[in-house]
Scaffold this active site. Structure first.
Site, PDB file in Angstrom:
ATOM      1  CB  ILE A 180      34.459  38.092  51.064  1.00 21.77           C
ATOM      2  CG1 ILE A 180      35.848  38.179  50.409  1.00 21.77           C
ATOM      3  CG2 ILE A 180      34.584  38.023  52.588  1.00 21.77           C
ATOM      4  CD1 ILE A 180      36.681  39.375  50.821  1.00 21.77           C
ATOM      5  CD  GLU A 199      24.583  41.813  46.371  1.00 21.88           C
ATOM      6  OE1 GLU A 199      25.583  41.523  47.054  1.00 21.88           O
ATOM      7  OE2 GLU A 199      24.508  42.842  45.670  1.00 21.88           O
ATOM      8  CB  ALA A 261      31.236  40.580  53.104  1.00 22.07           C
ATOM      9  CG  HIS A 437      37.678   6.806  32.389  1.00 22.18           C
ATOM     10  ND1 HIS A 437      36.531   7.559  32.513  1.00 22.18           N
ATOM     11  CD2 HIS A 437      37.333   5.522  32.652  1.00 22.18           C
ATOM     12  CE1 HIS A 437      35.531   6.746  32.821  1.00 22.18           C
ATOM     13  NE2 HIS A 437      35.982   5.516  32.917  1.00 22.18           N
TER      14      HIS A 437
HETATM   15  C1  FAD Z   1      38.414  36.868  53.669  1.00 25.69           C
HETATM   16  C2  FAD Z   1      39.210  36.925  52.411  1.00 25.69           C
HETATM   17  C3  FAD Z   1      39.367  35.784  51.643  1.00 25.69           C
HETATM   18  C4  FAD Z   1      40.112  35.829  50.480  1.00 25.69           C
HETATM   19  N1  FAD Z   1      40.244  34.691  49.740  1.00 25.69           N
HETATM   20  C5  FAD Z   1      40.956  34.719  48.598  1.00 25.69           C
HETATM   21  C6  FAD Z   1      41.147  33.541  47.839  1.00 25.69           C
HETATM   22  O1  FAD Z   1      40.682  32.465  48.203  1.00 25.69           O
HETATM   23  N2  FAD Z   1      41.873  33.609  46.700  1.00 25.69           N
HETATM   24  C7  FAD Z   1      42.413  34.793  46.278  1.00 25.69           C
HETATM   25  O2  FAD Z   1      43.067  34.816  45.231  1.00 25.69           O
HETATM   26  N3  FAD Z   1      42.258  35.933  46.975  1.00 25.69           N
HETATM   27  C8  FAD Z   1      41.548  35.921  48.131  1.00 25.69           C
HETATM   28  N4  FAD Z   1      41.418  37.060  48.868  1.00 25.69           N
HETATM   29  C9  FAD Z   1      42.046  38.302  48.373  1.00 25.69           C
HETATM   30  C10 FAD Z   1      43.542  38.314  48.707  1.00 25.69           C
HETATM   31  O3  FAD Z   1      43.709  38.162  50.091  1.00 25.69           O
HETATM   32  C11 FAD Z   1      44.157  39.611  48.242  1.00 25.69           C
HETATM   33  O4  FAD Z   1      43.864  39.808  46.877  1.00 25.69           O
HETATM   34  C12 FAD Z   1      45.661  39.595  48.427  1.00 25.69           C
HETATM   35  O5  FAD Z   1      46.003  39.444  49.780  1.00 25.69           O
HETATM   36  C13 FAD Z   1      46.279  40.888  47.885  1.00 25.69           C
HETATM   37  O6  FAD Z   1      47.644  40.860  48.113  1.00 25.69           O
HETATM   38  P1  FAD Z   1      48.448  42.223  48.284  1.00 25.69           P
HETATM   39  O7  FAD Z   1      49.878  41.849  48.433  1.00 25.69           O
HETATM   40  O8  FAD Z   1      48.071  43.158  47.225  1.00 25.69           O
HETATM   41  O9  FAD Z   1      47.909  42.877  49.638  1.00 25.69           O
HETATM   42  P2  FAD Z   1      47.817  42.327  51.120  1.00 25.69           P
HETATM   43  O10 FAD Z   1      47.775  40.872  51.169  1.00 25.69           O
HETATM   44  O11 FAD Z   1      46.698  43.078  51.751  1.00 25.69           O
HETATM   45  O12 FAD Z   1      49.194  42.780  51.779  1.00 25.69           O
HETATM   46  C14 FAD Z   1      49.488  44.130  52.010  1.00 25.69           C
HETATM   47  C15 FAD Z   1      50.484  44.214  53.153  1.00 25.69           C
HETATM   48  O13 FAD Z   1      50.990  45.526  53.212  1.00 25.69           O
HETATM   49  C16 FAD Z   1      51.061  45.951  54.556  1.00 25.69           C
HETATM   50  N5  FAD Z   1      51.039  47.422  54.571  1.00 25.69           N
HETATM   51  C17 FAD Z   1      50.063  48.228  54.089  1.00 25.69           C
HETATM   52  N6  FAD Z   1      50.419  49.526  54.237  1.00 25.69           N
HETATM   53  C18 FAD Z   1      51.637  49.522  54.808  1.00 25.69           C
HETATM   54  C19 FAD Z   1      52.529  50.543  55.204  1.00 25.69           C
HETATM   55  N7  FAD Z   1      52.255  51.839  55.022  1.00 25.69           N
HETATM   56  N8  FAD Z   1      53.700  50.180  55.780  1.00 25.69           N
HETATM   57  C20 FAD Z   1      54.010  48.877  55.975  1.00 25.69           C
HETATM   58  N9  FAD Z   1      53.206  47.867  55.620  1.00 25.69           N
HETATM   59  C21 FAD Z   1      52.038  48.195  55.035  1.00 25.69           C
HETATM   60  C22 FAD Z   1      49.829  45.318  55.179  1.00 25.69           C
HETATM   61  O14 FAD Z   1      49.965  45.235  56.574  1.00 25.69           O
HETATM   62  C23 FAD Z   1      49.846  43.949  54.508  1.00 25.69           C
HETATM   63  O15 FAD Z   1      50.622  43.040  55.236  1.00 25.69           O
HETATM   64  C24 FAD Z   1      40.700  37.047  50.066  1.00 25.69           C
HETATM   65  C25 FAD Z   1      40.552  38.212  50.845  1.00 25.69           C
HETATM   66  C26 FAD Z   1      39.823  38.143  52.003  1.00 25.69           C
HETATM   67  C27 FAD Z   1      39.681  39.394  52.836  1.00 25.69           C
END
Ligand code: FAD
Length: 468
Positions: A180, A199, A261, A437
Site C-alpha cells: 500500500i 521503511e 501504511a 506476436h
Molecule cells: C488502499 C488499499 C488498496 C488495496 N488494493 C488491493 C488490490 O489492488 N488488490 C487486492 O487484491 N487487494 C487490495 N487491497 C486489499 C483488499 O481491499 C482486501 O483484501 C479486501 O477488501 C478484503 O475483503 P474482505 O471482504 O475480507 O473485507 P472488507 O473488504 O474489509 O469488507 C468487510 C466489510 O465488513 C463490514 N463490517 C465489518 N464489521 C462489521 C460488523 N460488525 N457489522 C456489519 N458490517 C461489518 C465492513 O464495513 C466492510 O464493509 C487493498 C487494500 C487497501 C486498504
C-alpha cells in the site's frame, strides 16, 4: 428475520459468499454497516487506488510517450478535482453493481453493525435479529497505527484519509514500504508530490522476490522518490502548517502529509466470537481450515478477518468455497496459484515461489531464466522497457515453481502464470507453447526459454540474473 445463510460483512469476501450461497438455493442475508456495499476493496481500497493509478499512468504517457509516438498534447497538467471525480465515479459504479447483484440473486442486505448473540443469531444494532442455520464471517481488516509520538496529528492519515484528500500534498512522507505504501508513493510522485518512504526493513515490499524489490527501489530512485530503508520513524512533530518527521539516527524530513501504511489487522473484536466459541488471534485473525470452517462447525470465515493474504481475490475464492461448504458441497481452497499484483510504476506481479523461496526449498535443483522487456517488440513500441520476466523451475522434473515480473501491464499478464501453476505445468509447457506476436505475453514464454538455455531473442542463450 430468519435465513439459511447469514453473512457478516459485505466486502469481496462477504458479497461473494452471499451471492454464491443464494445461487445454490439459500435464503441469504448479508449484514454490512457501511452506506454502500463492496467493503474496503470497492469503497476505499483496490478500486479507488487503481483509479488514481490510471490517472498517474495517463500523466506518464502524456509526459514520456505521446511525443515519441508523434502525438502532440503539450505538457500534462493534473486536474486533481476531475481525477477525484473519476475515482468516485468508478467506485459508485462498482458498489452500485454489487447492490444490483444482490437484487438479482435475491440476497437481502441488512444495514447495520452485527454481533453474534449466540451460535445461530446475529444481533444488528438498531435492527431486527438475524437467525441463521449457517454463517460466514467476512468483517475485513483495519489499518494499524504504531505507537509513535505525534502520530495522532490530523496530518498523519491512513490510506482512506489519503484517498479523501482534495489537494495533492506538496511533500508526502510514506511510513511503510509495503504494497500500500509503495502504490501510493508511486501515484503521488506522478501527481507532483515530493515523496519520501521510511521503511524499517532492508527492502521495499519485504515479502516479494528480492530482485523485484530491488528493481522497484532502483526505479523509485530514478523517479526521485527518496528511500530510507532500515530506518525507524521515532517521532512526528505537528508544526501547524507542516510536519517534521524524525527517523533513523537523528534524521528529519519535512512534510505536509504523512501516510501511515504499516499494515492492517484482522477485524475480529466486538463480534461476540469468544461467546460462541469461534477461536481467533488478534494478530492472525479467525482460525479457519481449508474448507474455511472455523472452530464452530456451521460458521465459516473468509477474507482479511481470517487470512494470511489480505487480498481481494483470495477473499473471493475463500468465499466461494465457504458458501459451497455451507450449502452441503465439498470444496477446498488451493493457495498454490495466488497472484501477487502490485500496482506501482513499474508494476510487479508474481505467483508461486520467489527465487529465494525456491532455492530454500529445492537447493541446487533450481533453474531461473530472466527475460528483459527491452528485448520484447511490444514493450519497445509502447516505450515501456523497464523490468523483466523471471521464470523459476525445479530442474529434476522441470516443474514450474514461480513467475515473477516487473514492468508494463504485468498485473494483467500474471494470469498465464497462475493457470500454469494451478495446472502443475512444467517449464517446457510454457516455453514450447505459442504466444501471439507481437505481445507482452511473449515475455513469459521467453523467460521459460531462457531458463532452459534456449533463448532466441537474446544474445546470450542463458541469463540467470535479473537486471536489478
Ligand atoms: C488502499 C488499499 C488498496 C488495496 N488494493 C488491493 C488490490 O489492488 N488488490 C487486492 O487484491 N487487494 C487490495 N487491497 C486489499 C483488499 O481491499 C482486501 O483484501 C479486501 O477488501 C478484503 O475483503 P474482505 O471482504 O475480507 O473485507 P472488507 O473488504 O474489509 O469488507 C468487510 C466489510 O465488513 C463490514 N463490517 C465489518 N464489521 C462489521 C460488523 N460488525 N457489522 C456489519 N458490517 C461489518 C465492513 O464495513 C466492510 O464493509 C487493498 C487494500 C487497501 C486498504
Amino acid at each position: 428475520m430468519e435465513c439459511d445463510v447469514a453473512v457478516l460483512g459485505g466486502g469481496p469476501g462477504g458479497y461473494t459468499a452471499a451471492i454464491r450461497a443464494a445461487q445454490l438455493g439459500a435464503n441469504t442475508v448479508c449484514i454490512d454497516k457501511e452506506p454502500e456495499l463492496g467493503g474496503t476493496c470497492l469503497r476505499v481500497g483496490c478500486i479507488p487506488t487503481k483509479a488514481w493509478v490510471q490517472t498517474a499512468f495517463a500523466i506518464k504517457e502524456a509526459d514520456e510517450t505521446f511525443g515519441k509516438l508523434g502525438v502532440k498534447v503539450g505538457t500534462p497538467d493534473l486536474d486533481f478535482a476531475t481525477a477525484n471525480q473519476w475515482k468516485d465515479g468508478v467506485v459508485k459504479q462498482m458498489t452500485g453493481g454489487v447492490a444490483s447483484l444482490f437484487k438479482a440473486n435475491g440476497v437481502d442486505w441488512v444495514k447495520g453493525t452485527g454481533r453474534f448473540k449466540d451460535a445461530n443469531t446475529i444481533a444488528v444494532e438498531g435492527g431486527e435479529d438475524v437467525t441463521f442455520k449457517q454463517a460466514v464471517i467476512a468483517t475485513g481488516s483495519y489499518p494499524l497505527r504504531p505507537p509513535i509520538e505525534g502520530l495522532d496529528s490530523p496530518r498523519c492519515v491512513d490510506s482512506t484519509g489519503l484517498l479523501a484528500q482534495s489537494e495533492v500534498p506538496r511533500r508526502l512522507v510514506v511510513l511503510g514500504g509495503g504494497i500500500i505504501g509503495c502504490e501510493f508513493a508511486s501515484i503521488l510522485a506522478r501527481f507532483g508530490s515530493e515523496v519520501t518512504i521510511i521503511e524499517m526493513l532492508p527492502k521495499l515490499i519485504p515479502m516479494e522476490d528480492d530482485d523485484a524489490a530491488a528493481e522497484l527501489a532502483k526505479q523509485f530512485k530514478r523517479r526521485n522518490i527518496a528511500l530510507h530503508l532500515e530506518k525507524q520513524c521515532t517521532k512526528v512533530e505537528d508544526r501547524g502548517e507542516s510536519l517534521t518527521v524524525h527517523f533513523g539516527d537523528g534524521e528529519t524530513v519535512e512534510a505536509d502529509l504523512m501516510l501511515v501504511a504499516v499494515g492492517r489487522g484482522p477485524l475480529v473484536e466486538n463480534l461476540g466470537l469468544e461467546e460462541i466459541g469461534v477461536e481467533f488471534d488478534r494478530r492472525k485473525g479467525i482460525a479457519a481450515d481449508e474448507h474455511r470452517r472455523t472452530t464452530v462447525e456451521h460458521i465459516y470465515a473468509v477474507g482479511d478477518c481470517a487470512g494470511y493474504w489480505q487480498l481481494a481475490h483470495t477473499a473471493f475464492r475463500e468465499a466461494e468455497v465457504a458458501a459451497e461448504n455451507a450449502m452441503g458441497h465439498e470444496a477446498v481452497v488451493d493457495n498454490r496459484g495466488v497472484p501477487r499484483p502490485i500496482y506501482t510504476d513499474p508494476e510487479i506481479a508474481a505467483v508461486g515461489l520467489t527465487e529465494q523461496e525456491a532455492r530454500e526449498q529445492y537447493g541446487d535443483d533450481v533453474e531461473v531464466g530472466v527475460f528483459p522487456w527491452v528485448a520484447n517488440a511490444r514493450a519497445v513500441m509502447q516505450n515501456e522497457t523497464v523490468g523483466w520476466v523471471k521464470s523459476i523451475h525445479e530442474s529434476r522434473y522441470g516443474e514450474l515453481l514461480g513467475v515473477v515480473m516487473v514492468g508494463p501491464h504485468v498485473t494483467d499478464l500474471i494470469e498465464a502464470g497462475v493457470v500454469a501453476l494451478d495446472a502443475e505445468s512444467t517449464v517446457e509447457t510454457v516455453a514450447d507453447g505459442m504466444t501471439a506476436h507481437p505481445t507482452l505475453s511473449e515475455g513469459i514464454k521467453e523467460a521459460g526459454l531462457v531458463a532452459l538455455g534456449r533463448a532466441i531473442h537474446l544474445p546470450n542463450r542463458k541469463r540467470a540474473k535479473a537486471t536489478a
